[in-house]
Motif scaffolding. Structure first.
Motif, mmCIF file in Angstrom:
data_model
loop_
_atom_site.group_PDB
_atom_site.id
_atom_site.type_symbol
_atom_site.label_atom_id
_atom_site.label_comp_id
_atom_site.label_asym_id
_atom_site.label_seq_id
_atom_site.Cartn_x
_atom_site.Cartn_y
_atom_site.Cartn_z
ATOM 1 N N LYS A 126 0.833 -1.198 0.000
ATOM 2 C CA LYS A 126 0.000 0.000 0.000
ATOM 3 C C LYS A 126 0.866 1.246 0.000
ATOM 4 O O LYS A 126 0.620 2.207 -0.743
ATOM 5 C CB LYS A 126 -0.919 -0.042 1.216
ATOM 6 N N CYS A 127 1.884 1.260 0.820
ATOM 7 C CA CYS A 127 2.751 2.430 0.975
ATOM 8 C C CYS A 127 3.526 2.712 -0.309
ATOM 9 O O CYS A 127 3.520 3.843 -0.822
ATOM 10 C CB CYS A 127 3.707 2.195 2.142
ATOM 11 N N GLN A 143 1.846 3.240 7.938
ATOM 12 C CA GLN A 143 2.324 2.024 7.256
ATOM 13 C C GLN A 143 3.771 1.734 7.623
ATOM 14 O O GLN A 143 4.157 0.576 7.819
ATOM 15 C CB GLN A 143 2.201 2.159 5.734
ATOM 16 N N ARG A 144 4.565 2.787 7.727
ATOM 17 C CA ARG A 144 5.974 2.597 8.091
ATOM 18 C C ARG A 144 6.116 2.143 9.542
ATOM 19 O O ARG A 144 7.016 1.359 9.880
ATOM 20 C CB ARG A 144 6.758 3.871 7.812
ATOM 21 N N THR A 196 -2.389 6.156 7.098
ATOM 22 C CA THR A 196 -1.450 7.029 6.399
ATOM 23 C C THR A 196 -0.150 6.272 6.131
ATOM 24 O O THR A 196 0.156 5.268 6.787
ATOM 25 C CB THR A 196 -1.123 8.266 7.241
ATOM 26 N N ASN A 197 0.621 6.771 5.192
ATOM 27 C CA ASN A 197 1.874 6.075 4.886
ATOM 28 C C ASN A 197 2.892 6.195 6.010
ATOM 29 O O ASN A 197 3.830 5.389 6.084
ATOM 30 C CB ASN A 197 2.439 6.565 3.553
ATOM 31 N N SER A 240 1.171 3.701 -3.320
ATOM 32 C CA SER A 240 0.557 5.023 -3.221
ATOM 33 C C SER A 240 1.592 6.135 -3.362
ATOM 34 O O SER A 240 1.320 7.173 -3.986
ATOM 35 C CB SER A 240 -0.220 5.166 -1.913
ATOM 36 N N ASP A 241 2.786 5.936 -2.813
ATOM 37 C CA ASP A 241 3.861 6.907 -3.054
ATOM 38 C C ASP A 241 4.201 6.973 -4.543
ATOM 39 O O ASP A 241 4.461 8.048 -5.091
ATOM 40 C CB ASP A 241 5.112 6.530 -2.253
ATOM 41 N N GLN A 283 -2.373 7.806 -0.229
ATOM 42 C CA GLN A 283 -1.316 7.896 0.786
ATOM 43 C C GLN A 283 -1.876 8.117 2.182
ATOM 44 O O GLN A 283 -1.120 8.120 3.149
ATOM 45 C CB GLN A 283 -0.362 9.047 0.458
#
Length: 385
Positions: free
Chosen positions: A326-327, A375-376, A371-372, A330-331, A366
């Motif tokens: 996903k991250c 995700q991190r 949110t990314n 989307s980036d 994102q």
């Protein structure tokens, strides 16, 4: 090792290739012609919904035993990707139907599945209600409450940022049933749009995905049958996390579709646009940008399909790959669509061409389903366990 190895590990089977061809044809014929108007008027893409229901692509993940197509996770991602390639708002019909029913499919009773899933297979929409105004990334801080009163659960509270809110018939709603238990005191319920005490609030005015309504939901002594709980009391937060492990790749697929659509439009444009006596596609600076865009799209697609395939196999430890897919996707979508606008020049900044819409639509990928930055956090926790 004797003979030539069969390198089919990373090849899609023929039925998936045929599926892509079918959904691309439908999307270009029945969805793309309305995409700009849907965005401009900020209206639900009714034409897309009719076309998708008519073809079974609105909720392909629903098992055939409930009247659905029984599509696997990779196939569902392909459907979402191809719709998003022409209209991100329309792709949320398929993506959010899976999000809104995934928890039920994972942990719900057979009785509840038999009520909800056939309805969705026939064309009803489903939504997912986890977030609140003060409980976004910190979902465990939610304030919506549910208490058992005889043979009914009674819900009170509000949910925010609900995709397809007001259009959906079914809503998976998370609520606190034991405030002293923290995340283990959260339960999941299926609420129907005509349940007494349930109302849909005002729609958000958004940067992108304007064709997909985003609303608040209000619960005022909303009474639902006790059978509408998903799993057991206190299982809701666990169900929510498992759901996201299965559905974050679908947001990655949406992002890949948006990026691919922008890349396709850009390639066509740079071949036609002439400056200094030649097509700008002949300029090395433009070629390098296109190469980077395409490279990232291919990498994102591979990661999304890998995550979806692992989810389909029911593997444990999906959190890292689902969050990563996903991250990264989307980036990638944000970067590719930004570059697409740049390569269109001044024309790209106008609504006469679709890349500015794609850039606006890409931004939300994102943000939603975590949110990314979150995700991190998810990826790092998985690595350090």
């Amino acid at each position: 090792m004797h003979g030539r190895p069969e390198f089919d590990l990373y090849s899609l089977p023929e039925e998936h290739l045929a599926l892509r061809e079918a959904i691309r044809s439908l999307a270009e014929k029945d969805i793309e012609p309305y995409a700009a108007e849907v965005d401009e008027d900020a209206r639900f893409p009714a034409e897309a919904h009719r076309a998708l229901v008519g073809s079974g692509f609105h909720a392909p993940h629903v098992p055939d035993v409930y009247g659905g197509e029984g599509a696997d996770a990779v196939a569902t991602c392909i459907v979402i990707e191809e719709i998003a390639r022409v209209c991100a708002s329309s792709s949320l019909i398929t993506a959010v139907n899976k999000l809104g029913t995934m928890g039920l499919m994972l942990d719900g009773s057979e009785e509840l599945k038999s009520v909800v899933l056939p309805d969705v297979a026939r064309g009803a929409l489903a939504s997912y209600a986890l977030s609140e105004r003060e409980a976004g990334s910190d979902a465990a801080a939610m304030r919506t409450r549910a208490r058992l009163d005889g043979d009914h659960w009674v819900l009170n509270g509000a949910k925010a940022w609900i995709t397809n809110g007001g259009e959906s018939t079914w809503y998976t709603v998370m609520a606190v049933t034991d405030a002293a238990a923290g995340p283990r005191g959260i339960s999941a319920f299926m609420v129907r749009s005509d349940d007494h005490g349930f109302t849909v609030g005002p729609l958000e005015r958004k940067l992108g995905i304007k064709g997909s309504p985003t609303a608040e939901l209000y619960f005022e002594d909303c009474a639902i049958p006790s059978s509408r709980i998903i799993g057991e009391p206190g299982d809701g937060f666990k169900t929510a996390l498992r759901t996201l492990d299965h559905t974050r790749p679908t947001i990655g697929a949406q992002a890949v579709g948006i990026a691919q659509g922008a890349l396709d439009k850009t390639i066509q444009y740079v071949k036609e646009r002439r400056q200094f006596g030649s097509a700008i596609s002949g300029f090395q600076g433009v070629q390098f940008m296109l190469a980077d865009m395409a490279m990232k799209v291919e990498a994102a697609r591979a990661m999304v399909y890998t995550a979806a395939a692992r989810a389909e196999r029911g593997e444990n430890g999906l959190s890292f790959i689902s969050a990563a897919a996903k991250c990264f996707a989307s980036d990638t979508a944000m970067q590719v669509t930004t570059d697409a606008v740049q390569l269109f020049g001044g024309a790209g900044y106008t609504r006469d061409f679709p890349v500015e819409r794609m850039m606006r639509d890409a931004k939300i990928t994102q943000i939603y389903e975590g949110t990314n930055q979150i995700q991190r956090v998810v990826m790092a926790r998985a690595l350090l366990q």
